[in-house]
Enzyme design. Structure first.
Site, PDB file in Angstrom:
ATOM      1  N   TYR A 247      -1.855 -33.779 -30.599  1.00  0.00           N
ATOM      2  CA  TYR A 247      -1.423 -32.383 -30.642  1.00  0.00           C
ATOM      3  C   TYR A 247       0.044 -32.260 -30.227  1.00  0.00           C
ATOM      4  O   TYR A 247       0.376 -31.573 -29.264  1.00  0.00           O
ATOM      5  CB  TYR A 247      -2.324 -31.519 -29.753  1.00  0.00           C
ATOM      6  CG  TYR A 247      -3.721 -31.410 -30.310  1.00  0.00           C
ATOM      7  CD1 TYR A 247      -4.052 -30.372 -31.180  1.00  0.00           C
ATOM      8  CD2 TYR A 247      -4.703 -32.343 -29.988  1.00  0.00           C
ATOM      9  CE1 TYR A 247      -5.325 -30.279 -31.726  1.00  0.00           C
ATOM     10  CE2 TYR A 247      -5.980 -32.255 -30.534  1.00  0.00           C
ATOM     11  CZ  TYR A 247      -6.278 -31.229 -31.398  1.00  0.00           C
ATOM     12  OH  TYR A 247      -7.535 -31.144 -31.940  1.00  0.00           O
TER      13      TYR A 247
ATOM     14  N   TYR B 283     -16.720 -28.145 -28.978  1.00  0.00           N
ATOM     15  CA  TYR B 283     -15.753 -29.090 -29.539  1.00  0.00           C
ATOM     16  C   TYR B 283     -16.503 -30.329 -30.014  1.00  0.00           C
ATOM     17  O   TYR B 283     -17.303 -30.895 -29.270  1.00  0.00           O
ATOM     18  CB  TYR B 283     -14.692 -29.494 -28.510  1.00  0.00           C
ATOM     19  CG  TYR B 283     -13.756 -30.532 -29.079  1.00  0.00           C
ATOM     20  CD1 TYR B 283     -12.755 -30.172 -29.965  1.00  0.00           C
ATOM     21  CD2 TYR B 283     -13.912 -31.881 -28.769  1.00  0.00           C
ATOM     22  CE1 TYR B 283     -11.923 -31.134 -30.533  1.00  0.00           C
ATOM     23  CE2 TYR B 283     -13.080 -32.849 -29.331  1.00  0.00           C
ATOM     24  CZ  TYR B 283     -12.095 -32.461 -30.211  1.00  0.00           C
ATOM     25  OH  TYR B 283     -11.277 -33.415 -30.766  1.00  0.00           O
TER      26      TYR B 283
ATOM     27  N   ASP C 287     -24.492 -33.516 -29.090  1.00  0.00           N
ATOM     28  CA  ASP C 287     -23.238 -34.258 -29.010  1.00  0.00           C
ATOM     29  C   ASP C 287     -22.965 -34.560 -27.535  1.00  0.00           C
ATOM     30  O   ASP C 287     -22.456 -33.719 -26.806  1.00  0.00           O
ATOM     31  CB  ASP C 287     -22.108 -33.431 -29.639  1.00  0.00           C
ATOM     32  CG  ASP C 287     -20.762 -34.146 -29.573  1.00  0.00           C
ATOM     33  OD1 ASP C 287     -20.664 -35.184 -28.894  1.00  0.00           O
ATOM     34  OD2 ASP C 287     -19.804 -33.638 -30.193  1.00  0.00           O
TER      35      ASP C 287
ATOM     36  N   LYS D 240     -16.993 -42.090 -26.261  1.00  0.00           N
ATOM     37  CA  LYS D 240     -16.132 -42.074 -25.069  1.00  0.00           C
ATOM     38  C   LYS D 240     -16.483 -43.127 -24.004  1.00  0.00           C
ATOM     39  O   LYS D 240     -15.963 -44.226 -24.073  1.00  0.00           O
ATOM     40  CB  LYS D 240     -16.076 -40.668 -24.514  1.00  0.00           C
ATOM     41  CG  LYS D 240     -15.279 -39.758 -25.453  1.00  0.00           C
ATOM     42  CD  LYS D 240     -14.788 -38.480 -24.818  1.00  0.00           C
ATOM     43  CE  LYS D 240     -13.706 -37.859 -25.666  1.00  0.00           C
ATOM     44  NZ  LYS D 240     -14.073 -36.618 -26.320  1.00  0.00           N
TER      45      LYS D 240
END
Ligand SMILES: *Cc1c(COP(=O)(O)O)cnc(C)c1O
Length: 429
Positions: free
Chosen positions: A18, A146, A247, A276
């Protein structure tokens, strides 16, 4: 190459997450890292509050993980997974089947969290296609979620923070229920899932899946919601014959205080995404688990196979490190560590509660959040943290940490004190 050369080239040629090419934010070259300390090239040491985005749960450069990686590298760094298999993948699949809830017994290895979410969504679509109900191919989710940065992941991430309007016409348009308002610590309000109930009742004929982050909404708002909400979602998915995709890419492997966040609600999803912390933050690897029922249905329909197979699927290096990481976690008293982390975060962040520029302070497991009233100025706040010897990377209105589980109380106290000081200084700017 001098540090100045390195930074100059980075600034001229490299995208960061970003990032803007014309107005880049400060970037810090890292020399090495071990335990909870990140060593910058200028010699400065930072206490890490981010675990490199949820992943480095055992700390940096852990001797056991490094040894597992080196050993595997000397034997078999990679081999294609089409038509071949290997011990690291089988051992990892065994671990994952054993650790997750009962119906989950089939494992698909993917190369990143976003790919895992895509794979999970494709599984739900192929399931109903094979079941002879091909009109069920849309998804329902909740706001403030997200799920990653590629197109389908974006399509179920929060439409506002995910900037859906830029991608309108290209991005699939799915259904969003209101975000849960009843927090993890609130008394349960049975009306909270009202918007979700209405959505699924109205649209279940076209829905193959509900996707959400169980209990902890991560990058979409760092919110902790009530386990009863998740239980209700599970009930409704069963009632309306819609697959539930959990998720747990951020929450998996202990972060929320349970090994997997679904355990807070004592439910099992039909499809589970992990990523992760799977490799202890060493390299990219993700996994999607599902039930035999889902797997057999997909395999019974046309074309008789699940349609996905990445080049680096089940990379042996990543699987070997994941096995070592899971073993380390299970051999450690991780519940006690997370509980100490939770207490340290609560105590350390409490002084922020009274600040006028702070909207909320909340902690769950190894996650601490200071929600500001206004978005922070990254160009200012980032160097302020580095100046105090800590690595904290806020976004928007959220100053948050999820340190490696091995952080000592003294380091945690330095980290939380730095947050309180920086947030307090922000108030006076
Ligand atoms: C980070 C994250 C993803 C995406 O994973 P990547 O490895 O960055 O592609 C998906 N879902 C959740 C909940 C995440 O936190």
């Amino acid at each position: 190459m001098t540090q100045d050369d390195l930074l100059a080239f980075d600034r001229q040629h490299i995208w960061h997450p970003y990032s803007s090419i014309s107005k880049p934010l400060p970037i810090y070259p890292v020399e090495s890292a071990s335990g909870v300390r990140i060593r910058l090239s200028n010699g400065r040491e930072l206490i890490d509050g981010m675990a490199s985005w949820w992943s480095v749960i055992h700390g940096y450069n852990h001797p056991v993980l490094t040894a597992a990686l080196q050993e595997q590298a000397a034997k078999l760094p990679h081999v294609m997974f089409g038509g071949l298999t290997h011990e690291p993948a089988v051992t990892l699949a065994r671990h994952l089947v054993e650790l997750t809830s009962d119906p989950l017994e089939l494992v698909f290895f993917a190369d990143s969290g976003s790919v895992a979410v895509e794979v999970a969504m494709k599984m739900a679509i192929q399931y109903f296609h094979a079941a002879g109900r091909p009109s069920k191919k849309r998804f329902l989710t909740i706001r403030s979620g997200y799920h990653g940065d590629v197109f389908h992941c974006m399509s179920v991430s929060d439409p506002v923070s995910g900037m859906h309007q830029i991608f309108k016409g290209v991005l699939p348009e799915y259904l969003f229920a209101d975000r849960p308002e009843c927090s993890f610590y609130d008394e349960w309000d049975r009306n909270d899932p009202g918007s979700f109930e209405k959505c699924i009742a109205e649209h279940h004929d076209s829905l193959c899946g509900v996707i959400l982050e169980p209990i902890v909404q991560g990058a979409g708002g760092m919110r902790f919601y009530h386990p009863e909400y998740l239980r209700r979602v599970r009930e409704l998915c069963d009632h309306y014959d819609v697959l539930l995709i959990a998720d747990e890419i951020a929450t998996g492997f202990g972060r929320s205080g349970k090994l997997f966040a679904c355990e807070h609600a004592m439910i099992a999803p039909d499809i589970l995404c992990l990523g992760k912390a799977l490799t202890g933050g060493y390299m990219t690897l993700a996994a999607v688990l599902t039930s035999r029922n889902v797997g057999e249905m997909i395999s019974s329909g046309d074309p008789g196979v699940f349609m996905h197979g990445p080049t680096f699927m089940a990379n042996p290096l990543a699987c070997a490190v994941a096995n070592a990481s899971i073993q380390l976690l299970l051999e450690s008293d991780w519940q006690q560590k997370i509980s100490n982390l939770e207490k340290g975060l609560q105590l350390g962040l409490a002084p922020c509660t009274d600040l006028k520029n702070v909207a909320d302070v909340r902690v769950l497991g190894g996650i601490g959040v200071v929600e500001m009233r206004e978005p922070v100025d990254m160009g200012h706040i980032q160097p302020a943290f580095v100046e105090k010897g800590v690595w904290v990377r806020p976004f928007g209105r959220l100053v948050y940490v999820m340190p490696p589980y091995c952080i000592e109380q003294e380091d945690l106290a330095v980290l939380t004190a730095a947050i309180c000081e920086v947030v307090e200084e922000e108030q006076r700017r």
